[in-house]
Design a protein around this motif. Structure first.
Motif, PDB file in Angstrom:
ATOM      1  N   THR A  82       6.771  27.067  -8.322  1.00  0.00           N
ATOM      2  CA  THR A  82       6.039  27.879  -7.110  1.00  0.00           C
ATOM      3  C   THR A  82       6.540  29.199  -6.901  1.00  0.00           C
ATOM      4  OG1 THR A  82       5.660  25.762  -6.058  1.00  0.00           O
ATOM      5  CG2 THR A  82       5.244  27.530  -4.764  1.00  0.00           C
ATOM      6  N   LEU A  83       5.421  30.269  -6.761  1.00  0.00           N
ATOM      7  CA  LEU A  83       5.798  31.318  -6.339  1.00  0.00           C
ATOM      8  C   LEU A  83       5.038  31.798  -4.900  1.00  0.00           C
ATOM      9  CD1 LEU A  83       5.747  33.415  -9.606  1.00  0.00           C
ATOM     10  CD2 LEU A  83       7.671  32.776  -8.488  1.00  0.00           C
ATOM     11  N   ARG A  84       5.704  32.778  -4.155  1.00  0.00           N
ATOM     12  CA  ARG A  84       4.880  33.227  -3.119  1.00  0.00           C
ATOM     13  C   ARG A  84       4.664  34.708  -3.071  1.00  0.00           C
ATOM     14  NH1 ARG A  84       6.682  31.287   2.598  1.00  0.00           N
ATOM     15  NH2 ARG A  84       5.447  29.647   1.964  1.00  0.00           N
ATOM     16  N   VAL A  89      -1.747  44.733   3.025  1.00  0.00           N
ATOM     17  CA  VAL A  89      -2.979  44.999   3.595  1.00  0.00           C
ATOM     18  C   VAL A  89      -2.778  45.588   4.782  1.00  0.00           C
ATOM     19  CG1 VAL A  89      -4.086  43.134   2.156  1.00  0.00           C
ATOM     20  CG2 VAL A  89      -3.180  42.431   4.655  1.00  0.00           C
ATOM     21  N   GLY A  90      -1.956  46.223   4.856  1.00  0.00           N
ATOM     22  CA  GLY A  90      -1.668  46.921   6.434  1.00  0.00           C
ATOM     23  C   GLY A  90      -0.770  46.004   7.052  1.00  0.00           C
ATOM     24  N   TYR A  91      -0.376  45.304   6.557  1.00  0.00           N
ATOM     25  CA  TYR A  91       0.555  44.156   6.850  1.00  0.00           C
ATOM     26  C   TYR A  91       0.955  43.214   5.845  1.00  0.00           C
ATOM     27  CZ  TYR A  91      -3.485  41.098   7.516  1.00  0.00           C
ATOM     28  OH  TYR A  91      -4.537  40.515   7.578  1.00  0.00           O
ATOM     29  N   ASP A  92       1.861  42.402   6.049  1.00  0.00           N
ATOM     30  CA  ASP A  92       2.624  41.379   4.982  1.00  0.00           C
ATOM     31  C   ASP A  92       1.441  40.107   5.080  1.00  0.00           C
ATOM     32  OD1 ASP A  92       3.624  39.406   3.344  1.00  0.00           O
ATOM     33  OD2 ASP A  92       5.865  40.040   4.011  1.00  0.00           O
ATOM     34  N   ALA A  93       0.744  39.924   4.399  1.00  0.00           N
ATOM     35  CA  ALA A  93       0.170  38.692   4.104  1.00  0.00           C
ATOM     36  C   ALA A  93       0.462  37.885   2.698  1.00  0.00           C
ATOM     37  CB  ALA A  93      -1.466  38.956   3.910  1.00  0.00           C
ATOM     38  N   ASP A 112       4.868  41.968  -3.278  1.00  0.00           N
ATOM     39  CA  ASP A 112       6.056  41.401  -3.742  1.00  0.00           C
ATOM     40  C   ASP A 112       6.126  39.957  -4.002  1.00  0.00           C
ATOM     41  OD1 ASP A 112       8.779  40.852  -3.566  1.00  0.00           O
ATOM     42  OD2 ASP A 112       9.342  41.370  -1.453  1.00  0.00           O
ATOM     43  N   VAL A 113       6.381  39.573  -5.383  1.00  0.00           N
ATOM     44  CA  VAL A 113       6.360  38.186  -5.662  1.00  0.00           C
ATOM     45  C   VAL A 113       7.860  37.598  -5.662  1.00  0.00           C
ATOM     46  CG1 VAL A 113       5.746  36.508  -7.644  1.00  0.00           C
ATOM     47  CG2 VAL A 113       4.453  38.867  -7.181  1.00  0.00           C
ATOM     48  N   ARG A 114       7.702  36.488  -5.034  1.00  0.00           N
ATOM     49  CA  ARG A 114       9.188  35.816  -4.749  1.00  0.00           C
ATOM     50  C   ARG A 114       9.029  34.313  -4.999  1.00  0.00           C
ATOM     51  NH1 ARG A 114       9.430  38.071   1.584  1.00  0.00           N
ATOM     52  NH2 ARG A 114       9.022  40.069   1.005  1.00  0.00           N
ATOM     53  N   ASN A 115      10.420  34.043  -5.549  1.00  0.00           N
ATOM     54  CA  ASN A 115      10.576  32.616  -5.815  1.00  0.00           C
ATOM     55  C   ASN A 115      11.402  32.096  -4.275  1.00  0.00           C
ATOM     56  OD1 ASN A 115      11.282  29.928  -6.332  1.00  0.00           O
ATOM     57  ND2 ASN A 115      12.049  30.176  -8.326  1.00  0.00           N
TER      58      ASN A 115
END
Length: 156
Positions: A82-84, A89-93, A112-115
């Motif tokens: 799973t990645l988040r 978009v003017g803020y972190d979504a 920003d793609v994170r595990n």
């Protein structure tokens, strides 16, 4: 082997790149990664003047940092774990992508793609044109601020 169909009258779109990542999802046997290494690992699976396809292995806790892809459109698909994806978009979504889920985007996409899990993840990425640069950003006082630029051949 996955082939990339193109037509000079039909430019490659982000949705086309998404389809390309689906075609490469089962080709990851060509990508070996080492789970004893603590950092992200990547390999170019295919490249030409129009499209570049990457595989990326994500150890637990790894992240790309905020970035765009220069002039390239892109898509990525999770094939393990799973990645988040955090999107500016003017803020972190943020949204989670599990196995089989994908995201496609234009050259204006900053993410920003994170595990954020405790297990390894693997993803397939496609870019058009081939990835040449990435602009880096930081979030300061709830604003996105330019922090640098990565160049092909110098930064990866």
């Amino acid at each position: 082997m996955t082939t990339i169909a193109r037509s000079s009258t039909h430019p490659i779109t982000p949705r086309d790149l998404d389809a390309i990542t689906a075609g490469y999802a089962d080709a990851l046997s060509r990508f070996g990664y080492d789970e004893t290494r603590p950092e992200r690992q990547w390999a170019v699976l295919s490249t030409d003047d129009d499209v570049q396809v990457w595989a990326i292995a994500w150890p637990p806790g790894s992240a790309t940092g905020w970035h765009d892809h220069g002039s390239a459109y892109g898509a990525f698909r999770v094939v393990q774990g799973t990645l988040r994806e955090h999107v500016w978009v003017g803020y972190d979504a943020a949204s989670d992508l599990v196995v089989g889920r994908s995201r496609h985007f234009t050259d204006r996409h900053i993410h920003d793609v994170r595990n954020e899990t405790t297990h390894w993840a693997v993803s397939v990425h496609a870019y058009h044109p081939a990835l040449q640069s990435m602009t880096r950003y930081e979030v300061r006082d709830d604003q996105l601020v330019l922090s640098g630029r990565d160049e092909d051949g110098l930064s990866w």
